[in-house]
Write an enzyme that holds these catalytic residues in place. Structure first.
Site, PDB file in Angstrom:
ATOM      1  N   THR A   1     103.821  36.875  25.842  1.00  0.00           N
ATOM      2  CA  THR A   1     104.763  35.965  25.164  1.00  0.00           C
ATOM      3  C   THR A   1     106.183  36.524  25.172  1.00  0.00           C
ATOM      4  OG1 THR A   1     102.936  35.315  23.728  1.00  0.00           O
ATOM      5  CG2 THR A   1     105.140  34.723  22.987  1.00  0.00           C
ATOM      6  N   VAL A   2     106.329  37.764  24.718  1.00  0.00           N
ATOM      7  CA  VAL A   2     107.685  38.334  24.612  1.00  0.00           C
ATOM      8  C   VAL A   2     108.150  38.880  25.963  1.00  0.00           C
ATOM      9  CG1 VAL A   2     109.173  39.944  23.369  1.00  0.00           C
ATOM     10  CG2 VAL A   2     107.223  38.906  22.197  1.00  0.00           C
TER      11      VAL A   2
ATOM     12  N   ASP B   1     100.787  43.033   8.115  1.00  0.00           N
ATOM     13  CA  ASP B   1     101.881  42.931   9.080  1.00  0.00           C
ATOM     14  C   ASP B   1     103.221  43.209   8.373  1.00  0.00           C
ATOM     15  OD1 ASP B   1     103.019  41.576  11.763  1.00  0.00           O
ATOM     16  OD2 ASP B   1     104.113  40.766  10.055  1.00  0.00           O
TER      17      ASP B   1
ATOM     18  N   LYS C   1     106.142  46.441   8.758  1.00  0.00           N
ATOM     19  CA  LYS C   1     107.594  46.266   8.911  1.00  0.00           C
ATOM     20  C   LYS C   1     108.339  46.981   7.781  1.00  0.00           C
ATOM     21  CE  LYS C   1     106.868  41.916  11.288  1.00  0.00           C
ATOM     22  NZ  LYS C   1     106.642  40.484  11.078  1.00  0.00           N
TER      23      LYS C   1
HETATM   24  N1  LIG Z   1     104.945  37.233  19.884  1.00  0.00           N
HETATM   25  C1  LIG Z   1     105.912  37.374  18.993  1.00  0.00           C
HETATM   26  O1  LIG Z   1     106.483  36.405  18.497  1.00  0.00           O
HETATM   27  C2  LIG Z   1     106.361  38.769  18.594  1.00  0.00           C
HETATM   28  C3  LIG Z   1     107.381  38.902  17.619  1.00  0.00           C
HETATM   29  C4  LIG Z   1     107.845  40.184  17.274  1.00  0.00           C
HETATM   30  C5  LIG Z   1     107.268  41.287  17.882  1.00  0.00           C
HETATM   31  N2  LIG Z   1     106.258  41.117  18.796  1.00  0.00           N
HETATM   32  C6  LIG Z   1     105.690  42.316  19.414  1.00  0.00           C
HETATM   33  O2  LIG Z   1     105.912  42.265  20.812  1.00  0.00           O
HETATM   34  C7  LIG Z   1     104.835  42.949  21.480  1.00  0.00           C
HETATM   35  C8  LIG Z   1     104.246  42.033  22.530  1.00  0.00           C
HETATM   36  O3  LIG Z   1     103.717  40.883  21.903  1.00  0.00           O
HETATM   37  P1  LIG Z   1     103.298  39.576  22.733  1.00  0.00           P
HETATM   38  O4  LIG Z   1     103.138  38.504  21.721  1.00  0.00           O
HETATM   39  O5  LIG Z   1     104.219  39.376  23.865  1.00  0.00           O
HETATM   40  O6  LIG Z   1     101.851  40.035  23.293  1.00  0.00           O
HETATM   41  P2  LIG Z   1     100.977  39.322  24.419  1.00  0.00           P
HETATM   42  O7  LIG Z   1     101.422  37.923  24.648  1.00  0.00           O
HETATM   43  O8  LIG Z   1      99.555  39.577  24.067  1.00  0.00           O
HETATM   44  O9  LIG Z   1     101.310  40.154  25.761  1.00  0.00           O
HETATM   45  C9  LIG Z   1     100.900  41.483  25.943  1.00  0.00           C
HETATM   46  C10 LIG Z   1     101.183  41.892  27.372  1.00  0.00           C
HETATM   47  O10 LIG Z   1     100.827  43.275  27.494  1.00  0.00           O
HETATM   48  C11 LIG Z   1      99.892  43.430  28.558  1.00  0.00           C
HETATM   49  N3  LIG Z   1      98.914  44.484  28.222  1.00  0.00           N
HETATM   50  C12 LIG Z   1      98.054  44.520  27.180  1.00  0.00           C
HETATM   51  N4  LIG Z   1      97.320  45.648  27.223  1.00  0.00           N
HETATM   52  C13 LIG Z   1      97.740  46.331  28.310  1.00  0.00           C
HETATM   53  C14 LIG Z   1      97.375  47.561  28.877  1.00  0.00           C
HETATM   54  N5  LIG Z   1      96.404  48.318  28.342  1.00  0.00           N
HETATM   55  N6  LIG Z   1      98.022  47.972  29.991  1.00  0.00           N
HETATM   56  C15 LIG Z   1      98.969  47.207  30.548  1.00  0.00           C
HETATM   57  N7  LIG Z   1      99.375  46.022  30.056  1.00  0.00           N
HETATM   58  C16 LIG Z   1      98.770  45.594  28.937  1.00  0.00           C
HETATM   59  C17 LIG Z   1      99.204  42.096  28.712  1.00  0.00           C
HETATM   60  O11 LIG Z   1      98.705  42.055  30.018  1.00  0.00           O
HETATM   61  P3  LIG Z   1      97.927  40.787  30.624  1.00  0.00           P
HETATM   62  O12 LIG Z   1      99.041  39.813  30.954  1.00  0.00           O
HETATM   63  O13 LIG Z   1      97.275  41.338  31.860  1.00  0.00           O
HETATM   64  O14 LIG Z   1      97.002  40.333  29.567  1.00  0.00           O
HETATM   65  C18 LIG Z   1     100.354  41.134  28.427  1.00  0.00           C
HETATM   66  O15 LIG Z   1     101.119  40.948  29.586  1.00  0.00           O
HETATM   67  C19 LIG Z   1     103.876  43.390  20.370  1.00  0.00           C
HETATM   68  O16 LIG Z   1     104.150  44.724  20.008  1.00  0.00           O
HETATM   69  C20 LIG Z   1     104.191  42.441  19.242  1.00  0.00           C
HETATM   70  O17 LIG Z   1     103.868  42.978  17.967  1.00  0.00           O
HETATM   71  C21 LIG Z   1     105.797  39.890  19.162  1.00  0.00           C
END
Ligand SMILES: NC(=O)c1ccc[n+]([C@@H]2O[C@H](COP(=O)([O-])OP(=O)(O)OC[C@H]3O[C@@H](n4cnc5c(N)ncnc54)[C@H](OP(=O)(O)O)[C@@H]3O)[C@@H](O)[C@H]2O)c1
Length: 423
Positions: free
Chosen positions: A31-32, A202, A206
């Site tokens: 997502t991010v 969560d 923070k």
């Molecule tokens: N989403 C939000 O609104 C938001 C807001 C604030 C902060 N955050 C933070 O931003 C970070 C990312 O969140 P997200 O929502 O973008 O997560 P996400 O959509 O689940 O994406 C995670 C990404 O990391 C990859 N990944 C996971 N495990 C891995 C591993 N062992 N080795 C290599 N790549 C790996 C996944 O690969 P695949 O594509 O192969 O599955 C995917 O591309 C987190 O720390 C979250 O707390 C998110």
């Protein structure tokens, strides 16, 4: 087109123009991470125009693509958007140990292993940036580190979880907790498993990060006391309205009794409080200090593009040399038992002498009543009170005593009340 293909083109364009490239290794493309790659494409010209360097993604790691060692070797900076503890921790440590600056949005990691990461950044003289780990697009980290770096902060409090704020906003409009949670899931504000959000965990992660920033004291997630919103009832909201109060999940880090108190819990706020008007999936933080009275920042607390904009801000801040390695820790003792006003909800038999017995039991433990609403419910009555400030331990002892009376019909509920009282 995949992100790596797209960025391979971006690099070729930059090379054709002969500009200097600033190479970003992107760990995670969800997502991010995906939104970050798109935003970087959109903003690269403008960043190059004022900075002279063109940011390009030199490699992308997901579970199915990329090799960490190669990505690290080819990058000037790593952006970690994988989430979770491992392998994110190991990747960030390796990058910093090889002299690379890093940017992360990972609140879990910082609230568990912040000191190890900060220490490594300090030892290596590299930058560790994490604006997006707290309150999404709200630039609270930079404000604390830079704008308020010379201001002795007394308290930082706020709404740092948009999911719970959305649910509470729906409940204040008449929905039950279950209906509001289902609505949050349908609107994409709550995950299928919302337990980290609704339990307050969560928000606690923070607040651990913010406490370290505002007070210099290392705080582990396990040292933050937290309570969620799962046990709130629709009638708590109704009484809140009658008492002129709003109900929010509030995180607080503040100097108290010569130490530091860091906690998350539902709290009633008086109408004039700057956090009372924050509704829906928004985040807001109020920083208080004698020097500044109070400053409140609010904005979107999550979302791919919003979070990616905070991540890109960190990247640009490293590119322009604006950020420093983290400061060494101080050590304020952590204080757990803090005084607050409380809302108390009791269902009792509607018999003579009941109110007197309750107020006497409370008074014996230094709990005095500020306001009270009594409502008849047939053979029973409901007592809803707001107390004056009292230590939580005294109130809990008093409420345990009240719960033993045979005229009490259900488990008493207590929720903190934050009085509008600035430093
Ligand atoms: N989403 C939000 O609104 C938001 C807001 C604030 C902060 N955050 C933070 O931003 C970070 C990312 O969140 P997200 O929502 O973008 O997560 P996400 O959509 O689940 O994406 C995670 C990404 O990391 C990859 N990944 C996971 N495990 C891995 C591993 N062992 N080795 C290599 N790549 C790996 C996944 O690969 P695949 O594509 O192969 O599955 C995917 O591309 C987190 O720390 C979250 O707390 C998110």
């Amino acid at each position: 087109m995949s992100a790596s293909a797209r960025h391979a083109d971006g690099e070729a364009d930059a090379g054709a123009r002969g500009g200097e490239r600033f190479r970003i290794g992107l760990l995670g493309h969800g997502t991010v991470g995906g939104a970050f790659a798109v935003l970087l494409d959109e903003r690269a010209d403008e960043i190059e125009r004022f900075n002279g360097q063109r940011p390009v993604i030199s490699g992308v790691l997901t579970r199915s693509q990329g090799d960490f060692a190669e990505i690290l070797a080819e990058a000037d900076l790593l952006v970690e958007l994988i989430g979770g503890l491992e392998p994110a921790r190991e990747y960030l440590l390796s990058a910093m140990r090889s002299g690379k600056d890093v940017v992360t949005a990972n609140k879990q990691l910082l609230s568990h292993h912040g000191e190890e990461l900060f220490e490594t950044a300090r030892e290596q003289g590299v930058r560790l940036r994490f604006e997006a780990a707290v309150a999404g697009a709200v630039p609270i980290v930079r404000v604390l580190e830079e704008s308020l770096s010379a201001t002795p902060i007394e308290r930082i409090s706020g709404i740092v979880n948009g999911t719970t704020n959305f649910i509470l906003t729906e409940m204040s409009a008449g929905s039950s907790y279950e209906q509001a949670l289902a609505q949050a899931q349908r609107s994409g504000y709550a995950e299928a498993d919302p337990s980290d959000d609704v339990s307050g965990r969560d928000a606690a992660a923070k607040m651990a990060i913010l406490a370290r920033l505002a007070f210099g004291t290392p705080v582990h997630l396990d040292e933050v006391s937290y309570e969620g919103i799962e046990h709130l009832h629709g009638d708590d909201m109704q009484y809140a309205r009658e008492l002129g109060l709003g109900l929010k999940l509030i995180g607080t880090a503040e100097r108290r009794d010569g130490g530091l108190s860091v906690r998350v819990h539902p709290a009633f706020l008086y109408g004039g409080h700057p956090l009372a008007s924050v509704v829906g999936p928004f985040n807001a933080l109020t920083v208080e200090s004698e020097a500044i009275t109070e400053i409140t920042l609010s904005g979107p607390g999550a979302g791919g593009r919003q979070t990616a904009s905070a991540v890109l801000g960190d990247v640009v801040s490293v590119m322009t040399g604006g950020a420093r390695p983290p400061a060494p820790p101080l050590a304020l003792p952590l204080i757990e038992d803090v005084a607050s006003a409380f809302y108390l909800h009791l269902d009792v038999a509607d018999n003579p002498g009941v109110l007197a017995a309750v107020t006497q039991a409370l008074g014996e433990h230094d709990v005095s009543i500020k306001s009270i609403v009594q409502r008849g419910l047939g053979e029973n009555a409901r007592l809803v009170m707001v107390t004056h400030a009292v230590r939580e331990s005294s109130l809990r002892t008093a409420v345990d005593r009240v719960a033993e009376f045979d005229f009490v019909r259900s488990t008493p509920r207590m929720i903190r009340v934050i009085e509008e009282e600035f430093i």
